[in-house]
Design a protein around this motif. Structure first.
Motif, short mmCIF file in Angstrom:
data_model
loop_
_atom_site.label_atom_id
_atom_site.label_comp_id
_atom_site.label_asym_id
_atom_site.label_seq_id
_atom_site.Cartn_x
_atom_site.Cartn_y
_atom_site.Cartn_z
N ILE A 158 60.53 -41.07 -128.22
CA ILE A 158 61.86 -42.74 -127.55
C ILE A 158 62.12 -42.16 -125.57
N ASN A 159 62.78 -42.66 -125.20
CA ASN A 159 63.16 -42.81 -124.02
C ASN A 159 63.87 -43.30 -123.18
N SER A 160 64.70 -43.20 -122.34
CA SER A 160 65.70 -44.15 -122.09
C SER A 160 65.60 -44.23 -120.11
N ILE A 161 64.77 -45.64 -119.47
CA ILE A 161 64.63 -45.62 -118.44
C ILE A 161 65.44 -45.30 -117.96
N GLY A 162 66.60 -46.12 -118.60
CA GLY A 162 68.34 -46.11 -117.14
C GLY A 162 68.38 -47.96 -117.05
N ASP A 163 69.34 -47.83 -116.52
CA ASP A 163 69.11 -49.60 -115.54
C ASP A 163 68.48 -49.06 -114.57
N ILE A 164 68.23 -50.57 -114.39
CA ILE A 164 67.33 -51.03 -112.74
C ILE A 164 67.42 -50.13 -111.69
N GLU A 165 68.96 -50.15 -111.73
CA GLU A 165 69.19 -49.26 -109.92
C GLU A 165 68.90 -48.05 -110.14
N ASP A 166 68.93 -47.50 -111.78
CA ASP A 166 68.08 -45.74 -111.94
C ASP A 166 66.92 -45.69 -111.86
N ARG A 167 66.20 -46.41 -112.27
CA ARG A 167 64.52 -47.54 -112.45
C ARG A 167 64.15 -47.07 -110.77
N ASN A 168 65.18 -47.41 -109.67
CA ASN A 168 64.50 -47.68 -108.23
C ASN A 168 65.03 -46.89 -107.72
N LYS A 169 65.75 -45.67 -107.71
CA LYS A 169 66.17 -44.39 -107.32
C LYS A 169 65.26 -43.64 -107.81
N TYR A 170 64.37 -43.81 -109.00
CA TYR A 170 64.10 -42.92 -109.89
C TYR A 170 62.27 -43.01 -109.28
N THR A 171 62.36 -44.58 -108.89
CA THR A 171 60.80 -44.52 -107.83
C THR A 171 60.34 -44.14 -107.15
N THR A 172 61.35 -43.80 -106.08
CA THR A 172 61.77 -43.87 -104.92
C THR A 172 61.41 -42.19 -104.98
N VAL A 173 61.62 -41.29 -105.48
CA VAL A 173 61.64 -40.07 -105.39
C VAL A 173 60.37 -39.86 -106.40
N LEU A 174 59.38 -40.63 -107.48
CA LEU A 174 59.04 -40.43 -108.15
C LEU A 174 57.39 -40.08 -106.90
N ILE A 228 52.25 -34.53 -112.89
CA ILE A 228 52.90 -35.37 -113.97
C ILE A 228 53.81 -34.27 -114.31
N SER A 229 53.44 -33.83 -114.74
CA SER A 229 53.95 -32.43 -115.65
C SER A 229 55.15 -31.57 -114.36
N ASN A 230 55.06 -31.75 -113.45
CA ASN A 230 55.65 -30.74 -111.97
C ASN A 230 56.96 -31.87 -111.77
N ALA A 231 56.27 -33.42 -112.21
CA ALA A 231 56.98 -34.19 -111.48
C ALA A 231 58.64 -34.58 -111.90
N PRO A 232 59.62 -34.89 -111.49
CA PRO A 232 60.74 -35.29 -111.71
C PRO A 232 61.16 -36.10 -112.71
N SER A 233 62.09 -36.16 -113.60
CA SER A 233 62.01 -36.51 -114.41
C SER A 233 62.76 -37.79 -114.35
N ILE A 234 62.97 -38.89 -114.85
CA ILE A 234 63.56 -39.72 -115.03
C ILE A 234 64.94 -39.69 -115.49
N SER A 235 64.78 -38.82 -116.54
CA SER A 235 66.72 -38.85 -117.18
C SER A 235 67.35 -38.07 -116.23
N GLN A 236 66.56 -37.65 -114.96
CA GLN A 236 68.03 -36.84 -113.85
C GLN A 236 68.76 -38.13 -113.12
N PHE A 237 68.30 -39.45 -113.35
CA PHE A 237 68.67 -40.45 -112.19
C PHE A 237 69.21 -41.42 -113.23
#
Ligand code: HAM
Length: 417
Positions: free
Chosen positions: A162-178, A216-225
Motif C-alpha cells: 500500500i502507498n499514498s501518492i497524495g493529491d494531484i498537486e503533490d504528485r506534480n511537485k514530486y514529479t518535477t523533483v523526480l 530509484i532506491s536513492n531517489a526522493p520518496s513521494i511520501s515527503q511531498f
C-alpha cells in the motif's frame, strides 16, 4: 487438415477450468454482495476518449494496448481495457451521481500486450467500485472485501502493498523533483526508460529492471511531498487496517500504471518473483469524474485479474459436486420413455445431471461412454423397462442394478441423493 486457431493472446476456458472459475466468481460475488455491492454490466465497446482521458495519454494501456476501431461514421471506439472508467461513465449517464453507489462487475477485458504466462490479450477481471464516500473508511472497506475473499476461500490473507501518492498537486511537485533526480542518470537508462522519463516519469518507480531499481532506491520518496490532508487520510486508513488486524506493507515506490489515482493505491501479488505477479490492484480516484468534465465525486475500488487469481487459489476451490447420470436407450423407438425419465430425474434434485446418449448403439458401447464421462450411474431403457413403465438404474462403481417404477423415481432420488 487446415490449422484453425484462436487469435494470439486470446484463450479458451475449457469446462474443468470454467467450472472452477464459476465457483470462484460466485464466491467473489457473494462476498461483495455481503458488503452491499450490486452488479453493474457495461458494454465491451466505449468511445475511445473515455479511456484516453481517464487512464491517461502517456500510459502503456492508452499508448500501445487498446483495441481501437472506427465505426461507419469514423468515430473511434475501443474495446474496454479496464472497468473503472466505464463504471464512472455509467453512473453519470444514468443520473446516479448524487447517490452512494457500490458496484461489482465481472467480465472480459482487452489489452494488446505481449502475451506470456499470466498476461493475455483477452483476460477477465472481477472488480468493485465505491462512489460517493471520501473518508478513509471507504478505502478500508474495499481492502476489507479483499481480505474477506481470502477468508471465504479459507486462505491466509495475502500481503497488501500500500502507498499514498497524495493529491494531484503533490504528485506534480514530486514529479518535477523526480525528473531532476533521474536526469542525472540519463546515461544509465535504456530507450524505454528514457521514453517513460519524458512521458510518465512516475512509472519508472516500479521498474523491474535491477539497475533502474538501484537508482530509484536513492531517489526522493513521494511520501515527503504529500499534503497534510493526504497524509492524514493515509494514516487513518492504516489505523483502520491495524485495528482490524489486516496485514500490509507500505511500498514507497508503488504508483500504479493508470493516471486516475490519488491518495491510497494498493496491489496484491502472488509472492512469486515474476513480472506478471499482481493478482489484484486498485486505489482511490477522487478526480476522475472531474477529469471527465463531471461533478466531483470521491471514488475507490479494485480489480482482480481472474486468470492470475484462479491459478493462485486453485487448490482452495472445491469443484461443484454433482451426480452424473448417463441415460442409455437401447433403441430409438424407446426415446420418449428415455426423455421423460431424464426429465423426471432432472427435476428431483438440483445437483443431478442427466446426459442422454441418443446414438442407440449396443449396451456395451453405451456403458463404455458412461465410464468415459465418469458417470456415477447409468439408467438403462430397453423393451422390458418400457413395458413395465420403469427404469433400470446401474451403479457405475459397484455394477449393482435396481429396477424402479417411473412413479417412484422422485422418491428414489430424494431418498438416495
Ligand atoms: P490494473 O492494474 O490495470 O487495474 O488491472 C487489475 C488486474 O487485472 C491486474 O492486477 C492483473 O491481475 C489483471 N490484468 C491486467 N492486465 C492483464 C492481462 N493482460 N492479462 C491478465 N491479467 C491482467 C485496473 O484495471 C483498475 N481498473 C483497477 C481498479 C478498479 N482501480 C480502481 N478500481
Amino acid at each position: 487438415m487446415k490449422k484453425i486457431q484462436s487469435v494470439k493472446g486470446m484463450h479458451d476456458i475449457l469446462p474443468d477450468t470454467a467450472s472452477k472459475l464459476r465457483v470462484l466468481e460466485n464466491l467473489l460475488i457473494n462476498t461483495s454482495e455481503s458488503f452491499g455491492y450490486d452488479e453493474i454490466r457495461t458494454p465491451i465497446l466505449e468511445n475511445t476518449d473515455l479511456f484516453t482521458k481517464s487512464i491517461g495519454d502517456g500510459t502503456d494501456i492508452v499508448e500501445k494496448e487498446m483495441y481501437t476501431l472506427s465505426d461507419s461514421k469514423d468515430r473511434l471506439i475501443s474495446m474496454r481495457p479496464e472497468g473503472t472508467a466505464s463504471c464512472v461513465r455509467a453512473v453519470v449517464e444514468n443520473g446516479l451521481q448524487d447517490n452512494i453507489n457500490r458496484f461489482w462487475y465481472t467480465g472480459p477485458f482487452f489489452r494488446h500486450e505481449r502475451p506470456q504466462k499470466g498476461r493475455y490479450r483477452q483476460f477477465h477481471q472481477f472488480g468493485v467500485e465505491l462512489f460517493g464516500i471520501s473518508s478513509p473508511e471507504a478505502d478500508f472497506e474495499v481492502l476489507n472485501i479483499i481480505v474477506s475473499i481470502f477468508k471465504n476461500l479459507k486462505m491466509k490473507s495475502p500481503k497488501i502493498l500500500i502507498n499514498s501518492i497524495g493529491d494531484i498537486e503533490d504528485r506534480n511537485k514530486y514529479t518535477t523533483v523526480l525528473v531532476e533526480y533521474l536526469n542525472k542518470y540519463k546515461n544509465d537508462l535504456d530507450k524505454n526508460h528514457l521514453l517513460k522519463l519524458e512521458r510518465n516519469p512516475l512509472r519508472i518507480l516500479d521498474s523491474k529492471d535491477e539497475k533502474v531499481a538501484e537508482i530509484i532506491s536513492n531517489a526522493p520518496s513521494i511520501s515527503q511531498f504529500i499534503s497534510k490532508d493526504a497524509k492524514e487520510h493515509f494514516e487513518e486508513t492504516l489505523l483502520l487496517l491495524d485495528k482490524d488486524n489486516i496485514k500490509y506493507e507500505i511500498s514507497g515506490n508503488l504508483v500504479r500504471g493508470l493516471d486516475y489515482y490519488n491518495k491510497t493505491v494498493f496491489e496484491i501479488t502472488d509472492g512469486e518473483n515474476n513480472t506478471q505477479n499482481t493478482i489484484c490492484a486498485g486505489g482511490r480516484y477522487d478526480y476522475l469524474f472531474e477529469t471527465l468534465g463531471q461533478k466531483s465525486t470521491p471514488a475507490v475500488g479494485f480489480a482482480i485479474g481472474l486468470e492470475r487469481f484462479l491459478s493462485y487459489v486453485m487448490d482452495n476451490i472445491e469443484n461443484y459436486k454433482s451426480i452424473l447420470i448417463y441415460m442409455i436407450c437401447l433403441d430409438q423407438k424407446f426415446k420418449f420413455h428415455a426423455i421423460s425419465a431424464s426429465d423426471i430425474i432432472r427435476n428431483c434434485e438440483s445437483n443431478i445431471r442427466v446426459v442422454n446418449d441418443f446414438n442407440y448403439s449396443n449396451l456395451k458401447s453405451q456403458l463404455k461412454k458412461a465410464n468415459k464421462l465418469s458417470a456415477d450411474l447409468s439408467v438403462i431403457i430397453g423393451s422390458e423397462e418400457v413395458d413395465s413403465d420403469s427404469i433400470l438404474i446401474k451403479s457405475m462403481d459397484t455394477g449393482d442394478q435396481e429396477k424402479i417404477g417411473m412413479s417412484e423415481i422422485g422418491n428414489y432420488f430424494k431418498k438416495e441423493y
